[in-house]
Design an enzyme around this catalytic site. Structure first.
Site, mmCIF file in Angstrom:
data_model
loop_
_atom_site.group_PDB
_atom_site.id
_atom_site.type_symbol
_atom_site.label_atom_id
_atom_site.label_comp_id
_atom_site.label_asym_id
_atom_site.label_seq_id
_atom_site.Cartn_x
_atom_site.Cartn_y
_atom_site.Cartn_z
ATOM 1 N N THR A 191 9.791 -7.919 6.051
ATOM 2 C CA THR A 191 8.944 -7.452 6.189
ATOM 3 C C THR A 191 7.688 -9.287 6.841
ATOM 4 O OG1 THR A 191 8.538 -5.965 5.712
ATOM 5 C CG2 THR A 191 6.750 -6.477 5.865
ATOM 6 N N LEU A 216 12.604 1.316 2.815
ATOM 7 C CA LEU A 216 13.524 2.054 1.456
ATOM 8 C C LEU A 216 12.227 2.014 0.321
ATOM 9 C CD1 LEU A 216 16.492 -0.660 1.291
ATOM 10 C CD2 LEU A 216 15.888 2.172 2.453
ATOM 11 N N LYS A 244 5.668 -1.469 10.862
ATOM 12 C CA LYS A 244 5.610 -1.461 9.377
ATOM 13 C C LYS A 244 4.321 -2.009 8.352
ATOM 14 C CE LYS A 244 7.110 -2.320 5.193
ATOM 15 N NZ LYS A 244 8.580 -2.667 4.770
ATOM 16 N N ALA A 283 -3.836 10.063 -7.650
ATOM 17 C CA ALA A 283 -5.039 9.355 -8.050
ATOM 18 C C ALA A 283 -3.898 8.499 -9.505
ATOM 19 C CB ALA A 283 -5.967 9.863 -8.493
ATOM 20 N N GLY A 284 -4.622 7.174 -9.893
ATOM 21 C CA GLY A 284 -4.004 6.917 -10.807
ATOM 22 C C GLY A 284 -4.484 5.206 -10.903
ATOM 23 N N CYS A 340 5.448 -5.067 -2.288
ATOM 24 C CA CYS A 340 5.114 -4.138 -0.951
ATOM 25 C C CYS A 340 3.975 -3.902 -0.488
ATOM 26 C CB CYS A 340 6.416 -3.019 -0.440
ATOM 27 S SG CYS A 340 8.318 -3.363 -0.240
ATOM 28 N N LYS A 362 5.602 1.753 -11.314
ATOM 29 C CA LYS A 362 6.361 2.972 -10.812
ATOM 30 C C LYS A 362 8.204 3.051 -11.487
ATOM 31 C CE LYS A 362 9.489 3.140 -6.878
ATOM 32 N NZ LYS A 362 9.202 3.487 -5.160
HETATM 33 C C1 UDX Z 1 6.893 0.331 -0.349
HETATM 34 C C2 UDX Z 1 6.728 1.690 1.317
HETATM 35 O O1 UDX Z 1 6.751 3.406 0.390
HETATM 36 C C3 UDX Z 1 8.103 1.546 1.268
HETATM 37 O O2 UDX Z 1 8.137 2.398 2.532
HETATM 38 C C4 UDX Z 1 8.149 0.084 1.806
HETATM 39 O O3 UDX Z 1 9.397 -0.378 2.236
HETATM 40 C C5 UDX Z 1 8.019 -0.426 0.657
HETATM 41 O O4 UDX Z 1 6.944 -0.359 0.076
HETATM 42 P P1 UDX Z 1 7.555 1.134 -2.937
HETATM 43 O O5 UDX Z 1 6.851 0.145 -2.916
HETATM 44 O O6 UDX Z 1 9.278 0.947 -3.512
HETATM 45 O O7 UDX Z 1 7.457 1.441 -1.443
HETATM 46 O O8 UDX Z 1 6.771 2.059 -3.908
HETATM 47 P P2 UDX Z 1 6.235 3.511 -2.915
HETATM 48 O O9 UDX Z 1 6.546 4.607 -4.210
HETATM 49 O O10 UDX Z 1 5.860 3.551 -1.792
HETATM 50 O O11 UDX Z 1 4.954 3.358 -3.909
HETATM 51 C C6 UDX Z 1 3.834 1.938 -4.155
HETATM 52 C C7 UDX Z 1 2.815 2.431 -5.090
HETATM 53 O O12 UDX Z 1 1.818 2.449 -5.287
HETATM 54 C C8 UDX Z 1 3.944 2.052 -6.328
HETATM 55 O O13 UDX Z 1 2.789 1.043 -7.458
HETATM 56 C C9 UDX Z 1 2.711 3.103 -6.848
HETATM 57 O O14 UDX Z 1 2.695 3.860 -8.466
HETATM 58 C C10 UDX Z 1 1.795 4.024 -5.853
HETATM 59 N N1 UDX Z 1 1.636 5.261 -5.418
HETATM 60 C C11 UDX Z 1 2.156 5.364 -4.766
HETATM 61 C C12 UDX Z 1 0.519 5.750 -5.888
HETATM 62 O O15 UDX Z 1 -0.405 5.027 -6.900
HETATM 63 N N2 UDX Z 1 0.075 7.008 -5.451
HETATM 64 C C13 UDX Z 1 0.869 7.541 -5.201
HETATM 65 O O16 UDX Z 1 0.412 9.593 -4.205
HETATM 66 C C14 UDX Z 1 2.127 7.161 -4.403
#
Ligand code: UDX
Length: 441
Positions: free
Chosen positions: A122, A154, A205, A253-254, A261, A322
């Site tokens: 990125t 991803l 992106k 929510a959380g 990323c 996560k």
């Molecule tokens: C993200 C993008 O989804 C992906 O497309 C990009 O290439 C890289 O960044 P990632 O960081 O692996 O991927 O995790 P993702 O599952 O998207 O969650 C990101 C964060 O958001 C986590 O901390 C997760 O806990 C949080 N999250 C996600 C929430 O708090 N609520 C949600 O509903 C979804």
């Protein structure tokens, strides 16, 4: 059989390399770290990702996937060179491009035949043009090449599934023929392919990640309002999600977003906009709401513990940012643990896979072998990560070992009514009714 070189065996690089090898291509994965390359040759993965070890092993065995530290070896006979190196945040939030620059230079120095250089990292809008200049400048003699941007989407924890089932492939290039060749490489993935120019691909992106981060901050803002008004954000999100224009995804929510990323990309997009004199007000609000989630968790614990954190013992269910990853980058647990410790609490932690990575980052947190040992004598627990194994945790057993039956569920994995029935003093996020639905009199 196409020969591909992937530079960087981090998250994106290793999954890209193993994924393309699995599709039948011959792939050589290159990294300047001897340690990582030697480890991979022995079968040791530098990161935890479900299914990765098996995928790598299968493709190494078949001879389609090899590893090297040598650019000369990696680029020889290669048609496509992917750059998938890290782009950490610099001091002001701008992306630090030193690794991209080094990779571009090293590729240029050894290339001896026409090459398509594909950027997966990125990178700020305009980097593709800049990479082309670096390659041109660093070549020993003039050899034709093209630069294509192919941003990765991803998600950690489901990266292999995402690689094999992308929602779309985005390709940006000023050279349509090169973009078409890269498109061919992606055809077996059967996803829509969007071909555009370099800058637009790079922007897709950032705009995508910033939008997803916005969705998360939006629902967190709604969660705050739900708490004040006595509504349940999980049901609000569910009710909203059936509208196809909204959708159910990314409305949990959380404790807010973390990881490698979203925080970095929203900051970098803000930085790019401001450099050009724009005022990205929404992006600032997204970051501010997200930053507030961590002190919010401390406030909730404090309220649950009668205003006193000093001298309390708090157990953390989950440490990774996560589930299904050991990644601790920008994990809310780090800030939360440090704030609790600063307030005089003792903190214990348990995570199914990230404790080894977490321990050096959280030296004052006592790491425990299982959730029950951790909960022993705790005044309260906080759910930081929604690991599946926590969802069906024997909560009666927790009650037996805890000093006080207090849980702050930062990811809304439990049902407030059930928790209240079990005898817990339970708080979730944005669940204003707290297990007791009442009609206003
Ligand atoms: C993200 C993008 O989804 C992906 O497309 C990009 O290439 C890289 O960044 P990632 O960081 O692996 O991927 O995790 P993702 O599952 O998207 O969650 C990101 C964060 O958001 C986590 O901390 C997760 O806990 C949080 N999250 C996600 C929430 O708090 N609520 C949600 O509903 C979804």
């Amino acid at each position: 059989m196409k020969q591909i070189c992937v530079v960087g065996v981090g998250y994106v690089g290793l999954i890209t390399a193993a994924g393309f090898a699995d599709l039948g291509n011959r792939v050589i994965a290159l990294d300047i770290s001897e340690e990582k390359v030697e480890g991979l040759k022995r079968g040791d993965m530098p990161i935890y990702e479900p299914g990765l070890e098996e995928l790598v092993e299968r493709n190494v065995k078949s001879g389609r996937l090899t590893f090297t530290t040598s650019y000369a070896e990696g680029i020889k006979d290669t048609e496509f060179a992917f750059i998938a190196v890290g782009t950490p945040s610099g001091v002001d939030g701008e992306a630090d491009l030193q690794y991209v620059e080094a990779a571009a230079r090293s590729i240029a120095e050894v290339m001896s035949d026409e090459l398509i250089i594909i950027n997966k990292s990125t990178v700020p809008v305009g980097t593709g043009d800049w990479v082309a200049k670096i390659v041109k400048r660093s070549q020993q003699e003039e050899i034709p090449f093209s630069v294509v941007s192919c941003p990765e989407f991803l998600r950690e924890g489901s990266a292999i599934l995402d690689f094999m089932n992308p929602h779309r492939t985005v390709l940006g290039s000023l050279n349509r023929e090169a973009a078409d060749k890269v498109a061919q490489l992606h055809l077996p993935l059967r996803a829509p392919i969007v071909i555009t120019d370099l800058r637009t691909a790079e922007m897709i992106k950032y705009a995508s990640n910033a939008f997803l981060a916005t969705k998360i901050s939006y629902i967190n803002e709604i969660a705050n309002i739900c708490e004040a008004l006595g509504a349940d954000v999980t049901e609000v999100a569910n009710g909203m999600g059936y509208d196809e224009r909204i959708g159910h995804h990314f409305l949990n929510a959380g404790l807010g977003y973390g990881g490698s990323c979203f925080p970095k990309d929203v900051l970098a997009l803000t930085h790019m906009a401001e450099e050009k004199g724009k005022h990205p007000q929404l992006l600032h609000a997204v970051m501010e709401i997200n930053a507030d989630r961590r002190p919010m968790a401390i406030e909730r614990l404090e309220e649950l513990l009668d205003g006193e954190l000093n001298g309390r013992t708090i157990g953390m269910l989950g440490l990774a940012f996560k589930p299904n990853t050991d990644d601790m980058r920008d994990a809310p647990s780090i800030d939360i643990a440090n704030k609790l410790i600063a307030a005089g609490a003792s903190v214990r932690g348990y995570d199914p896979v990230s404790m080894e990575v977490a321990a050096p980052l959280l030296p004052a947190v006592e790491m425990c072998d299982d959730p029950f040992t951790m909960a022993e004598g705790c005044d309260a627990l906080i759910v930081n990560t929604e690991w599946n194994e926590f969802k069906q945790l024997n909560r009666r057993q927790l009650l037996e070992v805890m000093k006080q039956p207090v849980i702050f569920d930062g990811r809304n994995i439990y049902d407030p009514e059930e928790m209240a029935e079990l005898g817990f003093q339970y708080r979730g996020v944005g669940r204003g009714y707290n297990g007791k639905r009442t009609a206003e009199k």
